[in-house]
Design a protein around this motif. Structure first.
Motif, PDB file in Angstrom:
ATOM      1  N   GLY A 128      -6.514   2.659   5.455  1.00  0.00           N
ATOM      2  CA  GLY A 128      -5.557   3.372   4.454  1.00  0.00           C
ATOM      3  C   GLY A 128      -6.024   3.261   3.155  1.00  0.00           C
ATOM      4  O   GLY A 128      -6.900   2.702   2.844  1.00  0.00           O
ATOM      5  N   ARG A 129      -5.333   3.838   2.432  1.00  0.00           N
ATOM      6  CA  ARG A 129      -5.170   3.772   0.941  1.00  0.00           C
ATOM      7  C   ARG A 129      -5.106   2.519   0.125  1.00  0.00           C
ATOM      8  O   ARG A 129      -4.073   1.834   0.698  1.00  0.00           O
ATOM      9  CB  ARG A 129      -4.383   5.017   0.332  1.00  0.00           C
ATOM     10  CG  ARG A 129      -4.811   5.408  -0.963  1.00  0.00           C
ATOM     11  CD  ARG A 129      -3.501   6.050  -1.936  1.00  0.00           C
ATOM     12  NE  ARG A 129      -2.776   5.007  -2.454  1.00  0.00           N
ATOM     13  CZ  ARG A 129      -1.371   4.403  -2.068  1.00  0.00           C
ATOM     14  NH1 ARG A 129      -0.999   5.078  -1.105  1.00  0.00           N
ATOM     15  NH2 ARG A 129      -0.669   3.677  -2.595  1.00  0.00           N
ATOM     16  N   ALA A 130      -5.603   2.222  -0.725  1.00  0.00           N
ATOM     17  CA  ALA A 130      -5.505   1.158  -1.657  1.00  0.00           C
ATOM     18  C   ALA A 130      -5.567  -0.184  -0.920  1.00  0.00           C
ATOM     19  O   ALA A 130      -5.081  -1.470  -1.441  1.00  0.00           O
ATOM     20  CB  ALA A 130      -4.028   1.280  -2.136  1.00  0.00           C
ATOM     21  N   ILE A 131      -6.424  -0.256   0.196  1.00  0.00           N
ATOM     22  CA  ILE A 131      -6.659  -1.500   0.658  1.00  0.00           C
ATOM     23  C   ILE A 131      -7.337  -2.525  -0.330  1.00  0.00           C
ATOM     24  O   ILE A 131      -7.099  -3.871  -0.563  1.00  0.00           O
ATOM     25  CB  ILE A 131      -7.600  -1.493   1.895  1.00  0.00           C
ATOM     26  CG1 ILE A 131      -6.843  -0.797   3.270  1.00  0.00           C
ATOM     27  CG2 ILE A 131      -8.245  -2.800   2.390  1.00  0.00           C
ATOM     28  CD1 ILE A 131      -5.880  -1.730   3.735  1.00  0.00           C
ATOM     29  N   ASP A 132      -8.167  -1.784  -1.312  1.00  0.00           N
ATOM     30  CA  ASP A 132      -8.622  -2.406  -2.397  1.00  0.00           C
ATOM     31  C   ASP A 132      -7.745  -2.315  -3.663  1.00  0.00           C
ATOM     32  O   ASP A 132      -7.526  -1.070  -4.066  1.00  0.00           O
ATOM     33  CB  ASP A 132     -10.014  -1.910  -2.899  1.00  0.00           C
ATOM     34  CG  ASP A 132     -10.687  -2.267  -4.016  1.00  0.00           C
ATOM     35  OD1 ASP A 132     -10.230  -3.143  -4.575  1.00  0.00           O
ATOM     36  OD2 ASP A 132     -11.385  -1.422  -4.565  1.00  0.00           O
ATOM     37  N   MET A 170     -10.821   0.413   5.466  1.00  0.00           N
ATOM     38  CA  MET A 170     -10.448  -0.493   6.684  1.00  0.00           C
ATOM     39  C   MET A 170     -11.032  -1.966   6.577  1.00  0.00           C
ATOM     40  O   MET A 170     -12.129  -2.000   5.939  1.00  0.00           O
ATOM     41  CB  MET A 170     -11.364  -0.068   8.107  1.00  0.00           C
ATOM     42  CG  MET A 170     -10.926  -0.570   9.372  1.00  0.00           C
ATOM     43  SD  MET A 170     -11.864   0.176  10.750  1.00  0.00           S
ATOM     44  CE  MET A 170     -11.182   2.046  10.584  1.00  0.00           C
ATOM     45  N   LEU A 171     -10.091  -2.663   7.146  1.00  0.00           N
ATOM     46  CA  LEU A 171     -10.223  -4.219   7.356  1.00  0.00           C
ATOM     47  C   LEU A 171      -9.721  -4.909   8.496  1.00  0.00           C
ATOM     48  O   LEU A 171      -9.184  -4.160   9.310  1.00  0.00           O
ATOM     49  CB  LEU A 171      -9.701  -5.225   5.874  1.00  0.00           C
ATOM     50  CG  LEU A 171      -8.180  -4.763   5.834  1.00  0.00           C
ATOM     51  CD1 LEU A 171      -7.282  -5.481   7.043  1.00  0.00           C
ATOM     52  CD2 LEU A 171      -7.672  -5.174   4.421  1.00  0.00           C
ATOM     53  N   THR A 182       0.982  -1.195   0.064  1.00  0.00           N
ATOM     54  CA  THR A 182      -0.088  -0.117  -0.026  1.00  0.00           C
ATOM     55  C   THR A 182       0.841   1.237   0.024  1.00  0.00           C
ATOM     56  O   THR A 182       0.363   2.344  -0.369  1.00  0.00           O
ATOM     57  CB  THR A 182      -0.867   0.055   1.241  1.00  0.00           C
ATOM     58  OG1 THR A 182      -0.372  -0.120   2.512  1.00  0.00           O
ATOM     59  CG2 THR A 182      -2.144  -1.009   1.113  1.00  0.00           C
ATOM     60  N   SER A 183       2.102   1.246   0.129  1.00  0.00           N
ATOM     61  CA  SER A 183       3.009   2.229   0.091  1.00  0.00           C
ATOM     62  C   SER A 183       3.430   2.673  -1.125  1.00  0.00           C
ATOM     63  O   SER A 183       3.811   3.683  -1.357  1.00  0.00           O
ATOM     64  CB  SER A 183       4.088   2.027   1.146  1.00  0.00           C
ATOM     65  OG  SER A 183       5.158   1.236   0.422  1.00  0.00           O
ATOM     66  N   VAL A 194      -1.096   2.982   5.068  1.00  0.00           N
ATOM     67  CA  VAL A 194      -2.052   2.163   6.189  1.00  0.00           C
ATOM     68  C   VAL A 194      -1.636   2.592   7.587  1.00  0.00           C
ATOM     69  O   VAL A 194      -0.282   2.951   8.063  1.00  0.00           O
ATOM     70  CB  VAL A 194      -1.792   0.887   5.772  1.00  0.00           C
ATOM     71  CG1 VAL A 194      -2.587   0.316   4.632  1.00  0.00           C
ATOM     72  CG2 VAL A 194      -0.618   0.263   5.892  1.00  0.00           C
ATOM     73  N   THR A 195      -2.644   2.634   8.502  1.00  0.00           N
ATOM     74  CA  THR A 195      -2.332   2.726   9.940  1.00  0.00           C
ATOM     75  C   THR A 195      -2.948   1.709  10.735  1.00  0.00           C
ATOM     76  O   THR A 195      -4.119   1.328  10.384  1.00  0.00           O
ATOM     77  CB  THR A 195      -3.281   4.175  10.294  1.00  0.00           C
ATOM     78  OG1 THR A 195      -2.478   5.266   9.613  1.00  0.00           O
ATOM     79  CG2 THR A 195      -3.020   4.538  11.849  1.00  0.00           C
TER      80      THR A 195
END
Length: 374
Positions: free
Chosen positions: A179-183, A343-344, A18-19, A168-169
């Motif tokens: 965070g961004r781009a979990i998907d 979020m997951l 995700t980074s 992600v956090t």
């Protein structure tokens, strides 16, 4: 394999992937990172000219070929033009909500050049403007340059992709990650972990793990993936919106929640007569295999249909590849779809990996894909 070790492995991979910026059509850096993750465990790895990635692990006895594939791309923006005044116009790539754009920090290109999406001062907004969501075509990115030449000197070019500036956090409860781009870097993390756990090759048939390109703009990579690999069946690994937040009081629309296990979409896609081809229906043999492993390992699985939401996965394209590939949408519940705070619950990923591993090692040898046998 120890559950905590698997959880930590998935967290590490998810944070790394995700980074990386990998908007549809520009997934190269994500694919490069995945190759490094997969290389120690694969018999062979290939990347097509379109951008699809496959890693193959052959089992130690004959059996069918199972494809377990996620998509590598994420939603984002693309530089549309660079104004003489240094402000940047942009297009949306994939389903970026207009109401999440104004006032956001962004990163441009793989260099992560910082920018902000401008916002008219609240003091100057009319009452009507304050109630209105401005469309993306009226917005701009400010990179603190006063000319097109200054923007070019930063290395920004038309076509460069941009994303929300977020990583992600881990929440207070470390099982929850946002965070961004979990998907769908969550799905990419799952397939990397599946190959790692199946690296001994002690199973029947062939395991192919894959990452398709451009899913967010029309599931472009899945058709070529299915045609090339020609698997006997496929698990399309993705994320799915959950219905466990206060703004979704009607649980019947999305009867799934975080932390209750991965979700199988028994039927999903669009129910409009004008949207042929956007539909997925789980093959009964794959449903039985997931059910058997869920019961044997005492792991939860959520089952639902999701028709009429224009929400589907690569599975709906695999169904049309070749002679039609038996498929299932196997998904990770996530809140706040297509936002920078998706979020997951990591336990849903751990359970998914365990069930897929069980299918590869215990169900693949005897799976009966004869449609009429069920």
């Amino acid at each position: 394999m120890d559950r905590n070790d698997v959880k930590q492995s998935l967290k590490t991979t998810l944070k790394e992937l995700t980074s990386i910026i990998g908007v549809s059509g520009a997934e190269q850096d994500v694919v490069r990172a995945m190759i490094e993750k997969l290389k120690p465990y694969a018999d062979s790895i290939e990347v097509t000219t379109l951008g699809n990635l496959t890693a193959v692990k052959k089992g130690n006895r004959p059996g069918p070929t199972i494809l377990v594939a996620a998509h590598s791309d994420e939603i984002g923006l693309a530089v549309k033009y660079i104004g003489e005044n240094g402000f940047i116009g942009f297009d949306k790539i994939g389903g970026v909500p207009d109401n999440l754009l104004v006032g956001r920090k962004v990163w441009i290109s793989s260099k992560k050049i910082p920018g902000v999406i401008g916002a008219k001062p609240g003091h100057l907004l009319t009452a009507e403007e304050a109630r209105t969501v401005r469309p993306a075509r009226e917005l701009y990115i400010d990179v603190a340059c006063s000319s097109a030449e200054e923007v070019a000197a930063l290395g920004i070019r038309v076509g460069d992709r941009a994303v929300f500036a977020d990583t992600v956090t881990e929440m207070g409860n470390g099982d929850y990650i946002a965070g961004r781009a979990i998907d769908n870097r969550a799905g990419c993390s799952v397939i990397c972990e599946v190959l790692r756990q199946c690296a001994s090759g002690d199973f029947a048939g062939t395991l192919v793990v894959g990452a398709t390109c451009r899913e967010e703009v029309g599931m472009v990579g899945a058709g070529p993936m299915g045609h090339k690999v020609k698997p006997d069946y496929v698990l399309a690994i993705d994320t799915v919106p959950s219905g466990d937040t206060p703004d979704q009081p009607n649980k019947s629309l999305l009867p799934i929640a975080l932390g209750k296990g991965p979700a199988v979409l028994l039927a999903d896609g669009c129910d409009s007569a004008h949207q042929y081809g956007i539909f997925s229906s789980v093959h009964p043999a794959i449903r039985k295999a997931i059910e058997k492993q869920s019961a044997a390992q005492m792991l939860p699985v959520q089952w639902l249909t999701l028709v009429g939401f224009l929400s589907t996965t690569d599975a709906s394209v695999y169904a049309y590849a070749g002679d039609g590939i038996p498929e299932a949408s196997f998904t990770i519940p996530r809140r706040y779809s297509h936002s920078p705070v998706e979020m997951l619950n990591i336990n849903d990923m751990v359970d998914m990996v365990s069930i897929i591993k069980g299918i590869v090692e215990e169900e693949n040898e005897t799976i009966n894909l004869d449609f009429l046998a069920h």
